[in-house]
Design a protein around this motif. Structure first.
Motif, PDB file in Angstrom:
ATOM      1  N   LYS C  52       5.478   5.230   5.412  1.00 59.90           N
ATOM      2  CA  LYS C  52       5.503   4.951   3.974  1.00 59.90           C
ATOM      3  C   LYS C  52       6.054   3.570   3.678  1.00 59.90           C
ATOM      4  O   LYS C  52       5.439   2.771   2.962  1.00 59.90           O
ATOM      5  CB  LYS C  52       6.379   5.995   3.247  1.00 59.90           C
ATOM      6  CG  LYS C  52       6.052   7.422   3.570  1.00 59.90           C
ATOM      7  CD  LYS C  52       6.988   8.389   2.856  1.00 59.90           C
ATOM      8  CE  LYS C  52       8.424   8.312   3.297  1.00 59.90           C
ATOM      9  NZ  LYS C  52       8.715   8.899   4.610  1.00 59.90           N
ATOM     10  N   THR C  53       7.213   3.306   4.248  1.00 58.19           N
ATOM     11  CA  THR C  53       7.842   2.009   3.988  1.00 58.19           C
ATOM     12  C   THR C  53       6.957   0.881   4.501  1.00 58.19           C
ATOM     13  O   THR C  53       6.829  -0.168   3.861  1.00 58.19           O
ATOM     14  CB  THR C  53       9.232   1.952   4.658  1.00 58.19           C
ATOM     15  OG1 THR C  53      10.047   2.949   4.073  1.00 58.19           O
ATOM     16  CG2 THR C  53       9.870   0.601   4.501  1.00 58.19           C
ATOM     17  N   THR C  54       6.347   1.113   5.653  1.00 58.06           N
ATOM     18  CA  THR C  54       5.472   0.094   6.219  1.00 58.06           C
ATOM     19  C   THR C  54       4.324  -0.232   5.273  1.00 58.06           C
ATOM     20  O   THR C  54       4.008  -1.406   5.046  1.00 58.06           O
ATOM     21  CB  THR C  54       4.934   0.570   7.581  1.00 58.06           C
ATOM     22  OG1 THR C  54       6.032   0.930   8.397  1.00 58.06           O
ATOM     23  CG2 THR C  54       4.117  -0.508   8.253  1.00 58.06           C
ATOM     24  N   LEU C 167       8.326   0.885  -5.301  1.00 57.08           N
ATOM     25  CA  LEU C 167       9.654   1.485  -5.217  1.00 57.08           C
ATOM     26  C   LEU C 167       9.803   2.263  -3.919  1.00 57.08           C
ATOM     27  O   LEU C 167       9.025   3.170  -3.662  1.00 57.08           O
ATOM     28  CB  LEU C 167       9.906   2.421  -6.403  1.00 57.08           C
ATOM     29  CG  LEU C 167       9.661   1.831  -7.785  1.00 57.08           C
ATOM     30  CD1 LEU C 167       8.367   2.371  -8.342  1.00 57.08           C
ATOM     31  CD2 LEU C 167      10.811   2.141  -8.712  1.00 57.08           C
ATOM     32  N   ASP C 168      10.811   1.905  -3.131  1.00 51.78           N
ATOM     33  CA  ASP C 168      11.026   2.596  -1.862  1.00 51.78           C
ATOM     34  C   ASP C 168      12.232   3.522  -1.973  1.00 51.78           C
ATOM     35  O   ASP C 168      13.362   3.076  -1.967  1.00 51.78           O
ATOM     36  CB  ASP C 168      11.263   1.582  -0.738  1.00 51.78           C
ATOM     37  CG  ASP C 168      11.222   2.238   0.630  1.00 51.78           C
ATOM     38  OD1 ASP C 168      11.090   3.485   0.694  1.00 51.78           O
ATOM     39  OD2 ASP C 168      11.334   1.519   1.633  1.00 51.78           O
ATOM     40  N   GLU C 169      11.973   4.792  -2.112  1.00 52.42           N
ATOM     41  CA  GLU C 169      13.020   5.819  -2.228  1.00 52.42           C
ATOM     42  C   GLU C 169      14.159   5.337  -3.108  1.00 52.42           C
ATOM     43  O   GLU C 169      15.324   5.347  -2.691  1.00 52.42           O
ATOM     44  CB  GLU C 169      13.564   6.171  -0.838  1.00 52.42           C
ATOM     45  CG  GLU C 169      12.467   6.478   0.126  1.00 52.42           C
ATOM     46  CD  GLU C 169      12.944   7.344   1.288  1.00 52.42           C
ATOM     47  OE1 GLU C 169      13.998   7.991   1.150  1.00 52.42           O
ATOM     48  OE2 GLU C 169      12.236   7.394   2.298  1.00 52.42           O
ATOM     49  N   PRO C 170      13.853   4.936  -4.356  1.00 51.80           N
ATOM     50  CA  PRO C 170      14.895   4.310  -5.157  1.00 51.80           C
ATOM     51  C   PRO C 170      16.011   5.272  -5.561  1.00 51.80           C
ATOM     52  O   PRO C 170      17.102   4.837  -5.868  1.00 51.80           O
ATOM     53  CB  PRO C 170      14.140   3.822  -6.395  1.00 51.80           C
ATOM     54  CG  PRO C 170      12.965   4.711  -6.496  1.00 51.80           C
ATOM     55  CD  PRO C 170      12.592   5.081  -5.095  1.00 51.80           C
TER      56      PRO C 170
END
Ligand code: ATP
Ligand code: MG
Lengths: 273, 283, 369
Positions: C52-54, C167-170
């Motif tokens: 996901k982050t990638t 947004l990454d796991e904000p």
């Protein structure tokens, strides 16, 4: 059987005693030098019969010491600043990028840590002669840059490792180009590491002796070289007085660095809880 | 897209430094293979004679002395440094800790000359120790402490102690205290906790500290020169004498090369010997 | 308004076209194709390490793809650096610049865009008002609570009118009640501004409650892309079925196909299930049924039912009751059954024998692996 609490207490006292003895060993020379510096007589004697400040005046007035001090300042200012720039930039690329010869260059720049300073000094002495460089400040500065670079590299590298990359990513996502990210985010956040790296380099350079002995001339000799020459020729307490000033100055700098930068962190010896 | 901004600009100065340093080392290597022309600063043709000269008893003796002094210094420094490092890491009060830290670190930055000079005053015939012992009536005439291997090692231990303590403390500080707490909770006494948990886990720091202490001692010049006073000679002293008294730079360079080889050998052996230890490194 | 995953249309704001990314020998992303519509809120949902982050970093430009292309607003951005992509990003740890005040943090993106000071001050004030942080302008980030820092980070990302918000796991560092209120607030702001948004989470509740569409990922691939209802009600494969929401897996045997429905034997009972995923199976092939806890009805043991068992645990959840039912016979399998209303506590006491019936045509079925 001895109750455990008594046993632990005894062990604690023994440990404390051992540490006190070792600390005494560490501070003994400084204490002895301080006593010797206030001896009024030009000949060493313990305990001194009469006391005086006069050797401090002599040390401050001695021309070789004065010149060595100012030469040392020149060399230190240049070499620590150059080492900070060179080492800081290179620590950045080591931390971030892969490129050919990366570990080779890194290895070469770290190696002065285990290469004897007399070898480094001799090397630069010969090299300077070969390329026709006169024995001026340039050789001394270059030699010092090489010698303090490993410390700067390490100090800045550790701070870079501890710097969360998301700050830089955040800045880039807000439209900042690489140069702007570097100047407005990376450098300010890295400041403590840079300052401690620079301080490290400056103190080491100012005190460097063996290599300096090889590459300095009468005109460019730094304070440690001047002190060495003095010790070889004279035995009066001027040198003790200078040593006291030296010790006090250095201890003050270290205490300052500890208060503002946290030496434990810089030296990587904070206890993990 | 340029994923590596500044790569070139930032690598160039470091590369330049590396090249300069390599050039200096190559210069040493090159001189070590040149003949000595007495009375001239310039070396003669290429030869291997310098390396053959190394085997002369006079020089072999200096090599041996150097290794012995370095090894003794490293071992004594380790034994003396360990308790101090332990105290530095475990002391809880911030003030005490800071004081200890400044005491340990200051000598590191004092430089060899100042510290060696101080030891001359401590060890000399009219020095602190002899005056003290004489006035206490423990000895009749001054002990010979200067110009002895003992004096040199004592002063060198003092010179290398700070760096040893810092390296040991770095190793100790990364051992989670929960390990020793766990051992204590299992009923182990303090000595057993130390011997079975703390000491084995700190071995990487021990190896690093010993290695550095050895290399630093090998590099020392002022201490053996001033306290050894010509009677305890190390390679550094010989190199300087050859270079600046007889201008025999080729042979000085040869000694440097041999010294480098020796350092590399000893450090390599230390690394090899410590390889099994790396298995127990924490994290 | 909702473009399909496989083609880039004029409403597509962000388009990943067969994007591949490797780290040394790990394939972090494997030919991922995903289109995000303008003003759409798409969530990437998947277990840790699924990429996901990638994927988000590729959109932001912190990483470059090894294969495929990425477009933003119809323009290929593979070779455009982050700072020219016009994105806004919010990080898990907020990444507020610790050496700048709240106002300077928010103003940062406007300064890089050379917005004149008067205009800039106004926009900063507006953004801080939007996230309800008026009066905090001069504080440093460390003087703020976690929730407040979160809002500053949001304001900082919004003030530059990004084409896409990433947004990454904000919310992962916030406590539950704060997280819920921030979810609502973010969604409200996103709707009001019509912001195209890609949101990463591994919290499926968050994904289902906030998104227009959810992309369920695993091992570098998108397993299913659909509305929260689709993903929950008709999972595309066993992975999605077991990852999204609670599910019971029951092993059965394929019997026959009737129109679009399949008949599956579960022990002695026959169950009717949606049949698309089972077409072409041979008789008595093994089939996995995935039944959600609320798709069971608990009945008295003598009534017609699919499975018999007894209650071994009651978990009172306020609005409903979760029952654990151990199947009689067999290897003591346990079912999680959700029963609405509080009477269930009294009606199905511990140890009581019960029957469990699967609601007709509700579960999903796949050939067993
Ligand atoms: N810089 C990197 N170097 C090597 N491998 C990496 C790197 N970044 C990610 N990976 C690997 O790529 C895969 C996907 O990582 P990614 O960070 O995208 O996962 P994620 O879905 O965000 O997980 P999480 O929910 O834990 O944040 C993982 O296997 C990870 O180990
Ligand atoms: Mg992630």
């Amino acid at each position: 059987m001895i109750p455990r609490s008594t046993y632990q207490k005894v062990l604690g006292w023994v440990g404390l005693l051992a540490v006190l003895v070792i600390v005494a060993f560490l501070v003994l020379p400084a204490a002895v030098v301080t006593i010797a510096a206030f001896n009024d007589k030009p000949i060493l004697s313990f305990p001194p019969q009469t006391w005086s400040w006069r050797w401090f005046g002599r040390a401050l007035a001695y021309e070789d010491f004065r010149q060595g001090f100012f030469n040392g300042l020149i060399v230190t200012a240049w070499s620590s600043t150059i080492a900070l720039c060179v080492g800081g930039m290179f620590a950045f690329v080591i931390d971030r990028y892969k490129f050919p010869l990366k570990s080779a260059i890194e290895g070469i720049l770290i190696s002065p840590l285990v290469i004897p300073h007399f070898t480094v000094g001799l090397g630069f002495l010969i090299l300077a002669a070969q390329v026709g460089l006169s024995r001026g400040f340039a050789v001394v500065v270059i030699c010092h840059v090489i010698l303090v670079l490993p410390f700067v590299l390490r100090s800045v590298y550790v701070s870079l490792r501890n710097l969360d990359q998301s700050y830089e990513h955040a800045a880039a996502s807000l439209g900042a180009g690489p140069l702007r990210v570097l100047t407005t985010v990376t450098l300010p956040l890295l400041l403590p590491g840079l300052v401690s790296g620079w301080l490290f380099a400056a103190i080491l350079s100012f005190n460097e002796f063996t290599a300096s002995l090889f590459v300095t001339s009468q005109r460019t000799q730094t304070l440690p070289v001047a002190m060495y020459n003095y010790v070889r020729e004279f035995a009066d307490p001027s040198m003790a007085a200078l040593s006291v000033m030296y010790i006090v100055g250095t201890a003050a700098l270290i205490a300052f660095a500890n208060a503002f930068l946290g030496l434990g962190k810089v030296l990587n010896i904070e206890q993990s809880h | 897209m340029n994923q590596q901004p500044f790569l070139r600009i930032f690598t160039a100065p470091a590369t330049l430094c590396a090249v300069g340093f390599i050039a200096a080392m190559v210069a040493v290597l090159q001189y070590s293979l040149r003949a000595y022309v007495p009375g001239s600063l310039d070396p003669g043709g290429f030869t291997l004679a310098n390396f053959a000269d190394l085997l002369k008893p006079l020089y072999a003796r200096v090599f041996l002395d150097t290794v012995v002094v370095c090894a003794m210094t490293a071992v004594v420094t380790l034994i003396v440094g360990y308790p101090l490092a332990y105290a530095l890491v475990r002391v809880e009060q911030p003030i005490l800790r800071s004081i200890l830290l400044v005491i340990v670190v200051t000598p590191l930055f004092l430089g060899e000359v100042v510290r060696t000079y101080a030891w001359i005053i401590v060890l000399g015939n009219n020095g602190f120790i002899n005056s003290l012992l004489l006035s206490l009536g423990l000895i009749g005439k001054p002990l010979q402490l200067m110009f002895t291997p003992f004096g040199v090692v004592v002063a060198l231990v003092h010179v290398t102690l700070p760096v040893m303590v810092i390296m040991l403390a770095a190793g100790l500080s990364h051992i989670d205290r929960d390990y020793s707490r766990a051992a204590e909770s299992l009923g182990a006494g303090p000595i057993r906790v130390f011997l079975t948990v703390t000491l084995p886990l700190s071995l990487p720091g021990v190896v690093a500290g010993t290695t550095t202490a050895f290399a630093w001692t090998f590099s020392a010049f002022a201490t053996p020169q001033l306290i050894g006073g010509g009677r305890v000679n190390m390679i550094s002293n010989l190199v300087y004498q050859l270079g600046f008294s007889s201008f025999n730079f080729p042979f000085a360079a040869t000694l440097c090369v041999a010294g480098l080889a020796l350092t590399a050998l000893v450090l390599g052996l230390l690394q090899l010997a410590s390889r099994p230890l790396r298995k127990i490194e924490v994290h | 308004m909702k473009p399909s995953a496989s083609a880039e249309g004029e409403h597509t704001a962000v388009y990943f076209d067969t994007v591949t990314k490797r780290f040394d020998d790990v394939a972090a992303l494997n030919a991922v194709t995903l289109g995000v519509g303008r003003s759409e809120f798409v969530t990437l949902l998947g277990p840790s390490g699924c990429g996901k982050t990638t994927l988000l970093k590729l959109a932001a430009g912190f990483l470059g793809p090894d294969g495929g292309s990425i477009s933003i607003e119809g323009k290929r951005v593979n070779d455009i650096p982050t700072y020219r992509r016009g994105i806004g990003m919010m990080f898990q740890n907020y990444a507020l610049f610790p050496h700048m005040s709240v106002a300077d943090n928010v103003a940062y993106g406007l300064k890089t865009r050379r917005v004149p000071k008067a205009d800039r001050d106004k926009r900063v004030a507006d953004a801080l008002a939007l996230v309800k942080l008026k009066g905090m302008e001069n504080r440093k980030p460390r003087q703020l609570s976690g929730g407040q820092q979160q809002r500053v980070a949001l304001a900082r990302a919004l003030v530059i009118n990004p084409t896409v918000l990433l947004l990454d796991e904000p919310f992962s560092a916030l406590d539950k009640s704060l997280r819920t209120s921030m979810q609502v607030e973010l969604r409200e702001i996103q709707r009001r501004l019509g912001l195209t948004t890609i949101f990463v989470t591994h919290d499926q509740g968050e994904a289902l409650s906030m998104s227009d569409r959810v992309a369920v990922m695993s091992e570098g691939r998108i397993r299913q892309l659909g509305s929260p209802v689709d993903v929950y009600r008709s999972p595309a494969d066993p992975f999605v079925a077991s990852f999204v929401g609670d599910n019971n897996r029951l092993r059965g045997q394929f019997v026959s196909m009737q129109a679009k429905q399949a008949i599956v034997a579960l022990g002695d009972a026959l169950v009717r299930v949606p049949g698309e995923s089972l077409s072409g199976l041979e008789k008595s092939a093994a089939v996995d049924l995935f039944v959600r806890p609320e798709q069971f009805d608990v009945v008295a043991p003598e009534e017609p039912c699919t499975i018999k068992g007894s209650v071994v645990a009651q978990i009172y959840q306020g609005g409903h009751v979760d029952l654990q039912i151990e199947c009689s016979g067999g290897a003591g399998e346990r079912l999680l059954v959700r029963s609405p209303g509080e009477q269930a506590v009294l009606r199905w006491p511990m140890g009581a024998p019960v029957g469990v019936a699967i609601q007709a045509d509700q579960c999903s079925a796949f050939p067993a692996a």
